[in-house]
Motif scaffolding. Structure first.
Motif, PDB file in Angstrom:
ATOM      1  N   ALA A 297       0.848  -1.163   0.100  1.00 49.03           N
ATOM      2  CA  ALA A 297      -0.038   0.041  -0.176  1.00 49.03           C
ATOM      3  C   ALA A 297       1.088   1.079   0.069  1.00 49.03           C
ATOM      4  O   ALA A 297       2.211   1.194   0.577  1.00 49.03           O
ATOM      5  N   SER A 298       0.322   2.224  -0.384  1.00 50.36           N
ATOM      6  CA  SER A 298       1.176   3.599  -0.644  1.00 50.36           C
ATOM      7  C   SER A 298       0.275   4.789  -0.041  1.00 50.36           C
ATOM      8  O   SER A 298      -0.811   4.694  -0.099  1.00 50.36           O
ATOM      9  N   ARG A 299       1.176   5.658   0.817  1.00 48.89           N
ATOM     10  CA  ARG A 299       0.290   6.706   1.369  1.00 48.89           C
ATOM     11  C   ARG A 299       1.259   7.868   1.117  1.00 48.89           C
ATOM     12  O   ARG A 299       2.483   7.777   1.488  1.00 48.89           O
ATOM     13  N   THR A 300       0.966   9.123   0.894  1.00 46.78           N
ATOM     14  CA  THR A 300       1.663  10.350   1.102  1.00 46.78           C
ATOM     15  C   THR A 300       1.224  11.208   2.234  1.00 46.78           C
ATOM     16  O   THR A 300      -0.011  11.345   2.536  1.00 46.78           O
ATOM     17  N   ILE A 301       2.291  11.428   3.123  1.00 40.05           N
ATOM     18  CA  ILE A 301       2.016  12.209   4.321  1.00 40.05           C
ATOM     19  C   ILE A 301       2.859  13.700   3.930  1.00 40.05           C
ATOM     20  O   ILE A 301       3.819  13.679   3.199  1.00 40.05           O
ATOM     21  N   GLN A 302       2.510  14.642   4.857  1.00 40.31           N
ATOM     22  CA  GLN A 302       3.158  15.979   4.682  1.00 40.31           C
ATOM     23  C   GLN A 302       3.811  16.039   6.029  1.00 40.31           C
ATOM     24  O   GLN A 302       3.426  16.044   7.027  1.00 40.31           O
ATOM     25  N   VAL A 303       5.419  16.305   5.935  1.00 40.14           N
ATOM     26  CA  VAL A 303       6.103  16.633   7.248  1.00 40.14           C
ATOM     27  C   VAL A 303       6.844  18.092   6.840  1.00 40.14           C
ATOM     28  O   VAL A 303       7.643  18.296   5.899  1.00 40.14           O
ATOM     29  N   ASP A 304       6.454  18.963   7.884  1.00 40.14           N
ATOM     30  CA  ASP A 304       6.909  20.163   7.670  1.00 40.14           C
ATOM     31  C   ASP A 304       7.014  20.938   6.243  1.00 40.14           C
ATOM     32  O   ASP A 304       7.801  21.451   5.650  1.00 40.14           O
ATOM     33  N   GLY A 305       5.596  20.602   5.647  1.00 40.23           N
ATOM     34  CA  GLY A 305       5.280  21.252   4.167  1.00 40.23           C
ATOM     35  C   GLY A 305       5.895  20.402   3.031  1.00 40.23           C
ATOM     36  O   GLY A 305       5.518  20.824   1.871  1.00 40.23           O
ATOM     37  N   GLU A 306       6.517  19.281   3.353  1.00 35.04           N
ATOM     38  CA  GLU A 306       6.927  18.487   2.209  1.00 35.04           C
ATOM     39  C   GLU A 306       6.263  17.067   2.225  1.00 35.04           C
ATOM     40  O   GLU A 306       5.984  16.541   3.282  1.00 35.04           O
ATOM     41  N   ASN A 307       5.924  16.714   1.011  1.00 39.95           N
ATOM     42  CA  ASN A 307       5.416  15.617   0.826  1.00 39.95           C
ATOM     43  C   ASN A 307       6.299  14.394   0.758  1.00 39.95           C
ATOM     44  O   ASN A 307       7.281  14.698   0.312  1.00 39.95           O
ATOM     45  N   ILE A 308       5.900  13.092   1.521  1.00 40.16           N
ATOM     46  CA  ILE A 308       6.696  12.232   1.627  1.00 40.16           C
ATOM     47  C   ILE A 308       6.065  10.782   1.405  1.00 40.16           C
ATOM     48  O   ILE A 308       4.877  10.800   1.859  1.00 40.16           O
TER      49      ILE A 308
ATOM     50  N   THR B  23       8.818   1.493   3.557  1.00 40.38           N
ATOM     51  CA  THR B  23       9.856   2.518   2.789  1.00 40.38           C
ATOM     52  C   THR B  23       9.539   3.914   2.624  1.00 40.38           C
ATOM     53  O   THR B  23       8.246   4.199   2.166  1.00 40.38           O
ATOM     54  N   PHE B  24      10.157   4.966   3.270  1.00 39.18           N
ATOM     55  CA  PHE B  24       9.829   6.348   3.146  1.00 39.18           C
ATOM     56  C   PHE B  24      10.704   7.044   2.094  1.00 39.18           C
ATOM     57  O   PHE B  24      11.936   6.577   1.778  1.00 39.18           O
ATOM     58  N   SER B  25      10.036   7.721   1.281  1.00 45.02           N
ATOM     59  CA  SER B  25      10.766   8.497   0.216  1.00 45.02           C
ATOM     60  C   SER B  25      10.537   9.839   0.737  1.00 45.02           C
ATOM     61  O   SER B  25       9.599  10.323   1.198  1.00 45.02           O
ATOM     62  N   LYS B  26      11.648  10.950   0.358  1.00 51.51           N
ATOM     63  CA  LYS B  26      11.950  12.238   0.474  1.00 51.51           C
ATOM     64  C   LYS B  26      11.742  12.292   2.139  1.00 51.51           C
ATOM     65  O   LYS B  26      11.150  13.042   2.727  1.00 51.51           O
ATOM     66  N   VAL B  27      12.474  11.764   2.868  1.00 55.91           N
ATOM     67  CA  VAL B  27      12.531  11.652   4.332  1.00 55.91           C
ATOM     68  C   VAL B  27      13.396  13.009   4.728  1.00 55.91           C
ATOM     69  O   VAL B  27      14.262  13.336   4.120  1.00 55.91           O
ATOM     70  N   PRO B  28      12.825  13.605   5.694  1.00 56.78           N
ATOM     71  CA  PRO B  28      13.410  14.932   6.203  1.00 56.78           C
ATOM     72  C   PRO B  28      14.836  14.583   6.635  1.00 56.78           C
ATOM     73  O   PRO B  28      14.903  13.554   7.467  1.00 56.78           O
ATOM     74  N   LYS B  29      15.710  15.559   6.128  1.00 53.39           N
ATOM     75  CA  LYS B  29      17.116  15.471   6.590  1.00 53.39           C
ATOM     76  C   LYS B  29      17.182  15.818   7.932  1.00 53.39           C
ATOM     77  O   LYS B  29      17.471  16.974   8.160  1.00 53.39           O
ATOM     78  N   ARG B  30      17.214  15.027   9.072  1.00 51.40           N
ATOM     79  CA  ARG B  30      17.185  15.429  10.395  1.00 51.40           C
ATOM     80  C   ARG B  30      17.526  14.017  11.291  1.00 51.40           C
ATOM     81  O   ARG B  30      17.772  13.253  10.747  1.00 51.40           O
ATOM     82  N   GLN B  31      17.634  14.345  12.738  1.00 52.93           N
ATOM     83  CA  GLN B  31      17.637  13.431  13.476  1.00 52.93           C
ATOM     84  C   GLN B  31      16.466  12.614  13.420  1.00 52.93           C
ATOM     85  O   GLN B  31      15.398  13.311  13.884  1.00 52.93           O
ATOM     86  N   LEU B  32      16.422  11.249  13.282  1.00 47.54           N
ATOM     87  CA  LEU B  32      15.462  10.545  13.675  1.00 47.54           C
ATOM     88  C   LEU B  32      15.648   9.434  14.542  1.00 47.54           C
ATOM     89  O   LEU B  32      16.812   8.805  14.589  1.00 47.54           O
ATOM     90  N   ARG B  33      14.598   8.534  15.011  1.00 51.35           N
ATOM     91  CA  ARG B  33      14.658   7.549  15.832  1.00 51.35           C
ATOM     92  C   ARG B  33      13.652   6.639  15.625  1.00 51.35           C
ATOM     93  O   ARG B  33      12.309   7.128  14.967  1.00 51.35           O
TER      94      ARG B  33
END
Length: 166
Positions: A24-35, A133-143
């Protein structure tokens, strides 16, 4: 002979269809960017767990044996595509009995440094790998965090891995 080969072909086709995994696929928005987020295996989308809890593990590969919650250490993301997979089953902490029937679920969340859940998926306790699988992941610290509802002596035993794909 043709009938036997045809029947064998039908059986093989049926087996292949029964073992196929439909993503399945889903588009989410994080800080104004589609992922774009895609499921792997038997994972299914769910609402993020908003409660912030603490505990640390490694990131590329991690194991867990929990009755409620654990999270990995922070990793600084420099990539745009990231895969997270887990598999787990239940184990009775007193008797050692195991249960991989899938009767319970657990939640895996991707969190930023503040503990905010960016996205979550639900895994089943069937000991089968699944994830996203995340595409266009925000470039920041993640856990990554893994949680389940407490259920007496039944602990969640499993492992996971992550891989940057670009």
């Amino acid at each position: 002979m043709k009938k036997v080969l045809f029947a064998l072909g039908v059986l093989v086709s049926a087996w292949l269809m029964s073992t196929s995994v439909f993503a399945a696929s889903r588009t989410i928005q994080v800080d104004g960017e589609n992922i774009v987020v895609e499921t792997i295996g038997n994972a299914e989308f769910c609402e993020p767990d908003t409660e912030v809890r603490r505990g640390k593990r490694s990131v590329e590969y991690f194991e867990f044996y929990i009755n409620d919650y654990v999270e990995t250490a922070l990793i600084t993301n420099r990539n745009r595509k990231w895969r997270v997979q887990t598999h787990a089953y239940l184990r009775d902490n007193l008797t050692g009995e195991t249960d991989a029937s899938g009767r319970m679920t657990y939640t895996v969340s991707i969190r930023d440094a503040s503990g905010r859940a960016l996205f979550s998926y639900r895994g089943k306790t069937d000991d089968v790998y699944g994830g996203v699988t995340f595409s266009k992941v925000p470039k920041r610290q993640l856990r990554i965090s893994v949680s389940k509802k407490k259920s007496g002596n039944w602990f969640l035993k499993g492992e996971g891995d992550t891989q940057f794909l670009d």
